[in-house]
Design a protein around this motif. Structure first.
Motif, mmCIF file in Angstrom:
data_model
loop_
_atom_site.group_PDB
_atom_site.id
_atom_site.type_symbol
_atom_site.label_atom_id
_atom_site.label_comp_id
_atom_site.label_asym_id
_atom_site.label_seq_id
_atom_site.Cartn_x
_atom_site.Cartn_y
_atom_site.Cartn_z
ATOM 1 N N MET A 45 41.602 19.138 1.915
ATOM 2 C CA MET A 45 42.943 18.971 2.788
ATOM 3 C C MET A 45 43.966 19.792 1.757
ATOM 4 N N SER A 46 44.048 19.548 0.596
ATOM 5 C CA SER A 46 45.459 20.176 -0.171
ATOM 6 C C SER A 46 45.257 21.807 -0.029
ATOM 7 N N GLN A 47 44.060 22.261 -0.035
ATOM 8 C CA GLN A 47 44.060 23.732 0.155
ATOM 9 C C GLN A 47 44.352 24.222 1.633
ATOM 10 N N GLN A 48 43.918 23.292 2.533
ATOM 11 C CA GLN A 48 44.549 23.555 3.916
ATOM 12 C C GLN A 48 46.010 23.458 4.138
ATOM 13 N N GLU A 49 46.494 22.508 3.359
ATOM 14 C CA GLU A 49 48.265 22.043 3.385
ATOM 15 C C GLU A 49 48.682 23.620 2.629
ATOM 16 N N ALA A 50 48.237 23.780 1.517
ATOM 17 C CA ALA A 50 48.853 25.095 1.052
ATOM 18 C C ALA A 50 48.763 26.432 1.652
ATOM 19 N N ASN A 51 47.829 26.574 2.359
ATOM 20 C CA ASN A 51 47.528 27.646 3.275
ATOM 21 C C ASN A 51 48.677 27.342 4.346
ATOM 22 N N ASP A 52 48.739 26.270 4.947
ATOM 23 C CA ASP A 52 49.515 26.012 6.035
ATOM 24 C C ASP A 52 51.073 26.315 5.556
ATOM 25 N N LEU A 53 51.554 25.863 4.479
ATOM 26 C CA LEU A 53 52.684 26.176 3.758
ATOM 27 C C LEU A 53 53.022 27.479 3.871
ATOM 28 N N ALA A 54 52.107 28.320 3.082
ATOM 29 C CA ALA A 54 52.397 29.968 2.980
ATOM 30 C C ALA A 54 52.430 30.330 4.258
ATOM 31 N N ARG A 55 51.825 30.138 5.383
ATOM 32 C CA ARG A 55 52.001 30.576 6.799
ATOM 33 C C ARG A 55 53.285 30.247 7.177
ATOM 34 N N THR A 56 53.428 28.846 6.952
ATOM 35 C CA THR A 56 55.143 28.627 7.902
ATOM 36 C C THR A 56 55.885 29.136 6.954
ATOM 37 N N CYS A 57 56.262 29.313 5.658
ATOM 38 C CA CYS A 57 57.144 30.058 5.030
ATOM 39 C C CYS A 57 57.359 31.509 5.401
ATOM 40 N N THR A 58 56.216 32.182 5.500
ATOM 41 C CA THR A 58 56.163 33.621 5.856
ATOM 42 C C THR A 58 56.630 33.793 7.211
ATOM 43 N N GLU A 59 56.458 33.023 8.150
ATOM 44 C CA GLU A 59 56.912 33.151 9.600
ATOM 45 C C GLU A 59 58.388 32.853 9.556
ATOM 46 N N ALA A 60 59.060 32.062 8.698
ATOM 47 C CA ALA A 60 60.271 31.854 8.670
ATOM 48 C C ALA A 60 60.991 32.961 8.163
ATOM 49 N N VAL A 61 60.497 33.285 7.103
ATOM 50 C CA VAL A 61 61.300 34.494 6.375
ATOM 51 C C VAL A 61 61.096 35.827 7.617
ATOM 52 N N ARG A 62 60.200 35.989 8.067
ATOM 53 C CA ARG A 62 59.975 37.113 8.894
ATOM 54 C C ARG A 62 60.891 36.932 10.161
ATOM 55 N N LYS A 63 61.188 35.690 10.571
ATOM 56 C CA LYS A 63 62.382 35.467 11.481
ATOM 57 C C LYS A 63 63.657 35.568 11.267
ATOM 58 N N GLY A 64 63.939 36.016 9.849
ATOM 59 C CA GLY A 64 65.140 35.988 9.158
ATOM 60 C C GLY A 64 65.787 35.183 8.618
ATOM 61 N N THR A 65 65.060 33.985 8.134
ATOM 62 C CA THR A 65 65.544 33.056 7.293
ATOM 63 C C THR A 65 65.364 33.426 5.948
ATOM 64 N N ASN A 66 66.322 33.444 5.066
ATOM 65 C CA ASN A 66 66.431 33.780 3.711
ATOM 66 C C ASN A 66 65.683 33.025 2.811
ATOM 67 N N PHE A 67 65.379 33.360 1.693
ATOM 68 C CA PHE A 67 64.576 32.524 0.534
ATOM 69 C C PHE A 67 65.222 31.398 0.305
ATOM 70 N N PRO A 68 66.430 30.929 -0.034
ATOM 71 C CA PRO A 68 67.183 29.846 -0.415
ATOM 72 C C PRO A 68 67.028 28.819 0.670
ATOM 73 N N SER A 69 66.932 29.311 1.845
ATOM 74 C CA SER A 69 67.114 28.274 3.111
ATOM 75 C C SER A 69 65.682 27.718 3.196
ATOM 76 N N VAL A 70 64.559 28.715 3.052
ATOM 77 C CA VAL A 70 63.015 28.359 3.154
ATOM 78 C C VAL A 70 63.110 27.430 1.766
ATOM 79 N N TRP A 71 63.278 27.674 0.883
ATOM 80 C CA TRP A 71 63.073 26.853 -0.386
ATOM 81 C C TRP A 71 63.731 25.256 -0.005
#
Length: 79
Positions: A6-32
């Motif tokens: 479950m933790s591994q899946q959550e970590a994968n989901d977090l990485a995917r969600t953050c990548t999607e946000a950055v690729r849509k134009g959100t900067n790192f501080p906002s994603v953080w």
């Protein structure tokens, strides 16, 4: 389902969600602040690391892995 899976899946989901946000134009501080900082898997603050000519940010997770942000490729990955 084992807790580690479950933790591994959550970590994968977090990485995917953050990548999607950055690729849509959100900067790192906002994603953080919006997605990473208060996530239950996150264990610490970002630490800068140089790998070759790339500058990466490592964010420690309670799973023992790191959520790694690569600004050049605009991706988050697990290491």
């Amino acid at each position: 389902m084992p807790v580690f899976y479950m933790s591994q899946q959550e970590a994968n989901d977090l990485a995917r969600t953050c990548t999607e946000a950055v690729r849509k134009g959100t900067n790192f501080p906002s994603v953080w602040y919006r997605l990473i900082k208060r996530h239950p898997l996150v264990e610490g603050i970002p630490r800068q690391r140089i790998q070759g000519e790339r500058c990466l940010l490592d964010i420690p997770l309670i799973t023992g892995e790191r959520l790694v942000f690569d600004d050049d490729s605009k991706t988050f990955s697990l290491e």
